[in-house]
Design an enzyme around this catalytic site. Structure first.
Site, short mmCIF file in Angstrom:
data_model
loop_
_atom_site.label_atom_id
_atom_site.label_comp_id
_atom_site.label_asym_id
_atom_site.label_seq_id
_atom_site.Cartn_x
_atom_site.Cartn_y
_atom_site.Cartn_z
CD GLU A 66 -27.91 35.61 3.70
OE1 GLU A 66 -26.82 35.26 3.22
OE2 GLU A 66 -28.92 35.80 3.00
CB CYS A 122 -32.63 44.78 5.60
SG CYS A 122 -33.85 43.54 5.21
CB CYS A 132 -39.81 32.33 6.29
SG CYS A 132 -41.40 33.21 6.44
CB CYS A 160 -44.23 34.00 -0.11
SG CYS A 160 -45.13 34.63 1.32
CB CYS A 177 -40.00 34.55 -0.70
SG CYS A 177 -38.82 35.11 0.55
CB CYS A 224 -36.51 42.37 -1.78
SG CYS A 224 -36.38 44.09 -1.40
#
Ligand code: SAH
Length: 378
Positions: free
Chosen positions: A96, A109, A116, A120, A123, A352
């Site tokens: 995205e 962004c 990933c 974390c 997230c 975010c």
């Protein structure tokens, strides 16, 4: 040069490499600048339209090269004007990018990886696991594509001056899916193209790379680039940061901060931005704010407090506005600059930590609970 090889995507070549490529096609290296002018300044991707280039050269370019962006799977626009695009990585996966319009700037962004690997705990991208690095052309292609999409939106908006002014890419942040420093090889040339006068010509202060704290790569970045640095800190002590940002077990806070100050020294940068997601009852107490202030006081640092954005399955909750305000005040009173990030695009999961795309996890730990082969519908 072998005519059977796939065409070279020019969006993947920083100027020097483009000069070499153009040279190999039998043209003078300075033609690379003309070519970049067409591609980046004028947003033209078809060689036939590049009328000031010799016909022969255009023909060779059409045989050997292309300007290809990732394909758009879908677009969504939030009530606040934020746009999110789902982009195809291959037949079954997508990533995205998000455009955030503000009165004085337009921030794009972009993603650097499909998924990933850093895990974390707060997230949503992490929950998807990791599939692969995006290529330089896929990273640069996001910016090229967004500029074109926004051109079209502005054209459609016609005379509405305000919309026209705000809907341009003036800033780029590598804060989408992925850990940019884990894809160093492809990210650094992409940064070069973003900053190059003949490329997107963005000032280095308008390009921000955000990292979860890959310390050795911060030192390497200091040798290769001078973009603004943001660091996802999220905790004032190692015990808590180990839990929230597991890479901390390898590179603890002390080492991370030393690397940040080194980056600023080398790059003559103004300050490092520390992102700090506000998780209710986890990292948001006044005592934790004071501990954070002790870490950063006297250093060129800014703290950006990010209200946690929830996603399905998360165990965290967002801190209340009063708690966030109090945290900020504790920092300010101790001379540490702090801002609160306004949440944008959360109605379309574009805020975010909400970017998920479609990722087939290749890290074995998670393979068990993934749906494999989910096709992305155009
Ligand atoms: N991997 C890089 C780039 C991603 S930037 C990094 O970690 O810095 C995305 C930012 O949003 C990071 O600061 C990340 O920690 C933060 N973030 C992640 N999940 C979030 C969530 N659910 N709510 C708010 N912020 C989040």
């Amino acid at each position: 040069m072998d005519t059977l090889t796939a065409p070279t995507n020019l969006l993947g070549l920083p100027r020097q490499e483009l000069e070499a490529f153009v040279g190999a096609l039998g043209s003078k290296p300075f033609r690379a600048r003309q070519l970049m002018n067409w591609v980046y300044k004028r947003g033209v991707g078809s060689f036939a339209a590049m009328t000031d280039l010799a016909k022969d050269f255009r023909k060779r370019l059409s045989e050997r090269a292309e300007v290809r962006t990732p394909q758009i799977v879908s677009r969504q626009t939030s009530a606040d004007g934020t746009c999110k695009w789902l982009l195809r990585a291959d037949a079954s996966q997508a990533f995205e990018m998000v455009f955030i319009p503000e009165p004085d700037r337009g921030t794009l962004c972009i993603s650097s990886q499909v998924g990933c690997a850093l895990d974390c705990s707060f997230c949503s991208t992490a929950q998807q696991g990791f599939n692969r690095n995006l290529s330089t052309a896929e990273i640069v292609g996001q910016v090229w594509l967004a500029a074109r999409e926004l051109d079209e939106q502005r054209a459609q908006a016609g005379g509405e001056g305000e919309l026209r002014a705000a809907r341009c890419v003036t800033n780029v942040v590598l804060m989408g899916m992925g850990e940019p420093l884990a894809n160093f090889r492809n990210v650094v040339p992409a940064l070069q193209i973003l900053l190059d006068d003949f490329g997107f010509d963005l000032s280095r202060r308008r390009v921000t790379l955000s990292t979860s704290g890959l310390v050795p790569q911060i030192y390497r970045l200091a040798e290769r680039s001078n973009v603004a640095l943001a660091v996802s800190l999220h905790a004032p002590d190692d015990a808590l940061r180990n839990e929230l940002v597991p890479i901390n077990r390898k590179h603890p806070i002390g080492e991370l901060l030393t690397a940040c100050w080194h980056y600023l020294d080398e790059q003559n940068g103004r300050s490092v931005t520390f992102e700090y997601v506000m998780l209710a009852g986890v990292n948001d107490s006044p005592a934790q704010a004071r501990a954070l202030a002790r870490l950063l006081h006297g250093h060129p640092a800014k703290v950006n407090l990010i209200p946690f954005n929830p996603f399905p399955g998360t165990r965290y909750r967002r801190s209340s506005p009063a708690v966030i305000q109090r945290f900020r005040d504790e920092l300010l009173q101790r001379g540490v600059l702090a801002t609160i990030r306004r949440t944008r695009g959360d109605d379309i999961d574009a805020a975010c930590g909400q970017l998920a795309g479609r990722v087939i996890d290749r890290t074995t730990v998670r393979l068990g609970n993934k749906v494999i082969g989910l096709a992305v519908q155009p």
